[in-house]
Design a protein around this motif. Structure first.
Motif, PDB file in Angstrom:
ATOM      1  N   TYR A  14       0.691  -1.251  -0.200  1.00  0.00           N
ATOM      2  CA  TYR A  14       0.087   0.038  -0.093  1.00  0.00           C
ATOM      3  C   TYR A  14       0.889   1.303  -0.027  1.00  0.00           C
ATOM      4  O   TYR A  14       0.541   1.978  -0.759  1.00  0.00           O
ATOM      5  CB  TYR A  14      -1.076   0.056   1.061  1.00  0.00           C
ATOM      6  CG  TYR A  14      -1.829   1.471   1.486  1.00  0.00           C
ATOM      7  CD1 TYR A  14      -2.884   1.328   0.675  1.00  0.00           C
ATOM      8  CD2 TYR A  14      -1.387   2.231   1.999  1.00  0.00           C
ATOM      9  CE1 TYR A  14      -3.536   2.583   0.674  1.00  0.00           C
ATOM     10  CE2 TYR A  14      -1.939   3.470   2.345  1.00  0.00           C
ATOM     11  CZ  TYR A  14      -3.085   3.736   1.671  1.00  0.00           C
ATOM     12  OH  TYR A  14      -3.903   4.868   1.386  1.00  0.00           O
ATOM     13  N   HIS A  40      -5.008  -9.229   0.958  1.00  0.00           N
ATOM     14  CA  HIS A  40      -5.924  -8.848   1.738  1.00  0.00           C
ATOM     15  C   HIS A  40      -7.077  -8.210   1.007  1.00  0.00           C
ATOM     16  O   HIS A  40      -7.509  -7.207   0.631  1.00  0.00           O
ATOM     17  CB  HIS A  40      -5.656  -7.809   2.992  1.00  0.00           C
ATOM     18  CG  HIS A  40      -6.701  -7.735   3.841  1.00  0.00           C
ATOM     19  ND1 HIS A  40      -7.521  -8.477   4.770  1.00  0.00           N
ATOM     20  CD2 HIS A  40      -7.164  -6.138   4.111  1.00  0.00           C
ATOM     21  CE1 HIS A  40      -8.163  -7.798   5.321  1.00  0.00           C
ATOM     22  NE2 HIS A  40      -8.385  -6.420   5.053  1.00  0.00           N
ATOM     23  N   ASP A  43      -9.457  -5.223   1.193  1.00  0.00           N
ATOM     24  CA  ASP A  43      -8.653  -3.740   1.706  1.00  0.00           C
ATOM     25  C   ASP A  43      -9.693  -2.487   0.840  1.00  0.00           C
ATOM     26  O   ASP A  43      -9.325  -2.335  -0.369  1.00  0.00           O
ATOM     27  CB  ASP A  43      -7.332  -3.765   1.573  1.00  0.00           C
ATOM     28  CG  ASP A  43      -6.772  -2.561   1.970  1.00  0.00           C
ATOM     29  OD1 ASP A  43      -6.323  -2.583   3.312  1.00  0.00           O
ATOM     30  OD2 ASP A  43      -6.672  -1.621   1.224  1.00  0.00           O
TER      31      ASP A  43
END
Length: 74
Positions: A14, A40, A43
């Motif tokens: 990220y 994930h 997210d």
């Protein structure tokens, strides 16, 4: 608060994506956000930035862009 190794990996991708995004490297940024989503899938911020990258890949921001995203629809 203990952060899992999984979440640390998400944060690495990220943050790399965000740095690339702010540098106007939208294709590369999108790839980093996608790597984070692979780890994930729920997210939300990564999903949002992928959409914004797609918008800017299709229609790049002006040269004086300050990093602020202007919504096109309400």
């Amino acid at each position: 608060m203990i952060v899992s190794e999984k979440m640390k990996s998400v944060l690495v991708h990220y943050n790399q994506g965000l740095t690339l995004y702010k540098s106007r490297k939208f294709v590369e940024a999108k790839e980093e956000f996608k790597k984070a989503l692979a780890i994930h899938p729920e997210d939300g911020p990564c999903k949002l930035y992928i959409e914004r990258c797609d918008d800017y890949i299709a229609d790049p921001p002006p040269e004086d862009w300050d990093g602020v995203y202007n919504m096109k629809t309400k």
